[in-house]
Design an enzyme around this catalytic site. Structure first.
Site, PDB file in Angstrom:
ATOM      1  N   ASP A   1       0.932  -1.240  -0.018  1.00 51.31           N
ATOM      2  CA  ASP A   1       0.095   0.044  -0.067  1.00 51.31           C
ATOM      3  C   ASP A   1       0.772   1.367  -0.058  1.00 51.31           C
ATOM      4  OD1 ASP A   1      -3.244   0.394   0.768  1.00 51.31           O
ATOM      5  OD2 ASP A   1      -1.877   2.115   1.207  1.00 51.31           O
TER       6      ASP A   1
ATOM      7  N   ASP B   1      -8.062  -3.939  -3.981  1.00 50.62           N
ATOM      8  CA  ASP B   1      -8.919  -2.963  -3.275  1.00 50.62           C
ATOM      9  C   ASP B   1      -8.635  -1.548  -3.385  1.00 50.62           C
ATOM     10  OD1 ASP B   1     -11.381  -2.349  -2.038  1.00 50.62           O
ATOM     11  OD2 ASP B   1     -10.678  -2.616  -0.249  1.00 50.62           O
TER      12      ASP B   1
ATOM     13  N   LYS C   1     -11.204  -4.204  -7.279  1.00 49.14           N
ATOM     14  CA  LYS C   1     -12.626  -3.352  -7.206  1.00 49.14           C
ATOM     15  C   LYS C   1     -12.536  -2.335  -8.470  1.00 49.14           C
ATOM     16  CE  LYS C   1     -12.084   0.093  -4.063  1.00 49.14           C
ATOM     17  NZ  LYS C   1     -12.375   0.474  -2.446  1.00 49.14           N
TER      18      LYS C   1
HETATM   19  C1  LIG Z   1     -10.178   0.792   0.308  1.00 49.66           C
HETATM   20  S1  LIG Z   1      -8.616   0.954   0.907  1.00 49.66           S
HETATM   21  C2  LIG Z   1      -8.250  -0.749   1.186  1.00 49.66           C
HETATM   22  C3  LIG Z   1      -8.808  -1.258   2.055  1.00 49.66           C
HETATM   23  C4  LIG Z   1      -8.334  -2.736   2.430  1.00 49.66           C
HETATM   24  N1  LIG Z   1      -8.832  -3.575   1.540  1.00 49.66           N
HETATM   25  C5  LIG Z   1      -8.697  -3.261   3.769  1.00 49.66           C
HETATM   26  O1  LIG Z   1      -9.131  -3.955   3.785  1.00 49.66           O
HETATM   27  O2  LIG Z   1      -8.245  -2.630   4.605  1.00 49.66           O
HETATM   28  C6  LIG Z   1      -7.692   1.578  -0.770  1.00 49.66           C
HETATM   29  C7  LIG Z   1      -6.371   1.353  -0.546  1.00 49.66           C
HETATM   30  O3  LIG Z   1      -5.656   1.789  -1.876  1.00 49.66           O
HETATM   31  C8  LIG Z   1      -4.527   2.214  -1.463  1.00 49.66           C
HETATM   32  N2  LIG Z   1      -3.944   2.800  -2.747  1.00 49.66           N
HETATM   33  C9  LIG Z   1      -4.151   3.733  -3.500  1.00 49.66           C
HETATM   34  N3  LIG Z   1      -3.596   4.105  -4.543  1.00 49.66           N
HETATM   35  C10 LIG Z   1      -2.582   3.140  -4.419  1.00 49.66           C
HETATM   36  C11 LIG Z   1      -1.203   3.127  -5.112  1.00 49.66           C
HETATM   37  N4  LIG Z   1      -1.068   3.831  -6.366  1.00 49.66           N
HETATM   38  N5  LIG Z   1      -0.464   2.138  -4.638  1.00 49.66           N
HETATM   39  C12 LIG Z   1      -0.630   1.349  -3.637  1.00 49.66           C
HETATM   40  N6  LIG Z   1      -1.658   1.577  -2.903  1.00 49.66           N
HETATM   41  C13 LIG Z   1      -2.651   2.488  -3.234  1.00 49.66           C
HETATM   42  C14 LIG Z   1      -4.917   3.484  -0.505  1.00 49.66           C
HETATM   43  O4  LIG Z   1      -3.793   3.889   0.282  1.00 49.66           O
HETATM   44  C15 LIG Z   1      -5.843   2.670   0.328  1.00 49.66           C
HETATM   45  O5  LIG Z   1      -5.169   2.389   1.444  1.00 49.66           O
END
Ligand SMILES: C[S@@+](CC[C@H](N)C(=O)[O-])C[C@H]1O[C@@H](n2cnc3c(N)ncnc32)[C@H](O)[C@@H]1O
Length: 248
Positions: free
Chosen positions: A111, A151, A191
């Site tokens: 993440d 996600d 997602k």
């Molecule tokens: C909805 S949350 C995920 C929740 C997770 N599935 C859980 O159960 O806790 C979406 C995540 O995508 C991450 N994210 C967004 N863009 C990203 C990227 N370019 N690289 C890595 N992570 C990313 C965000 O930091 C965020 O923590």
């Protein structure tokens, strides 16, 4: 901050919703968010069951339906903060060896944000859209994966079209990675936001996986346009993947 539930139905039934009073310095949107959190059964269940967030129930429900998190599976969780999906994966693939009779699985999470350690999961802070991200994750993985799940979601811009294109870019990056590392027969879960630009991706998924489902699990809020693709039975590298189309 909160007022006790009131009887508003007039039929002897109590309205069990918690109401949050507006407070000085708190915006209406924050008050509504807080009220929704306090009344969300999945938020309460996550607290009770020790999950880091309500998102955990989305992958639980998807796995209950499709059964891809099998003991012994090697799982990559993209966009894993704060860690609910990783927690579920650790339990289901037997990453801690809770069931000594079943094979040991592995869980690798990445993440943008830092994630509190989770026993049984190997977690790294990384921007998955960075140029060298694929190679780094492949190095940590050290082989093939049975499940690649994403996600990932960029922070909402407030503009529906922009948010949709951003999430599609993240899903495409996840899919290109999945084409590279998935074991034959493997599963890709991601997602997406309903909105149209994913049609090309659906065609590619159908070509490369034996079963493709588009699902909105009950834990996904009905007022959000999010849904999930679950693509199972990766046909492998012998199939003409068109995987290059997913890059970029
Ligand atoms: C909805 S949350 C995920 C929740 C997770 N599935 C859980 O159960 O806790 C979406 C995540 O995508 C991450 N994210 C967004 N863009 C990203 C990227 N370019 N690289 C890595 N992570 C990313 C965000 O930091 C965020 O923590």
């Amino acid at each position: 901050m909160t007022t006790p539930p009131k009887n508003t139905s007039g039929r002897g039934q109590r309205d069990l919703r918690v109401r949050v009073k507006t407070a000085k310095g708190r915006k209406l949107s924050s008050t509504l968010w807080l009220e929704r959190q306090l009344n969300d059964p999945y938020v309460q269940r996550a607290k009770r069951e020790g999950y880091r967030g309500r998102a955990a129930f989305k992958i639980l429900e998807l796995d209950d339906k499709y059964g891809f998190l099998k003991p012994g599976a090697r799982v990559v969780d993209l966009g894993c903060a704060p860690g609910g999906w990783c927690q579920v994966a650790v339990e289901r693939v037997n990453a801690l060896g809770q069931n000594p009779k079943k094979p040991l699985g592995t869980v690798l999470g990445v993440d943008l944000q830092e994630v509190e350690p989770i026993a049984g999961a190997d977690i790294h802070q990384l921007d998955f859209l960075a140029d060298d991200a694929d190679d780094k994750v492949k190095g940590w993985l050290g082989g093939r994966a049975d499940v690649v799940m994403s996600d990932m979601a960029a922070a909402a811009s407030g503009h529906k079209g922009t948010d949709h294109l951003r999430i599609i870019a993240l899903v495409e990056a996840a899919l290109a990675f999945a084409f590279d590392v998935l074991e034959d027969g493997g599963t890709f879960v991601a997602k997406v936001l309903a909105g149209g630009a994913e049609i090309e991706m659906q065609t590619m998924l159908k070509k490369n996986f034996t079963k493709v489902a588009n699902v909105k699990p009950p834990a996904s809020r009905s007022d959000s346009s999010e849904k999930f693709v679950v693509a199972m039975g990766f046909r492998g590298r012998q199939a003409e993947s068109g995987a290059g189309e997913a890059e970029g």
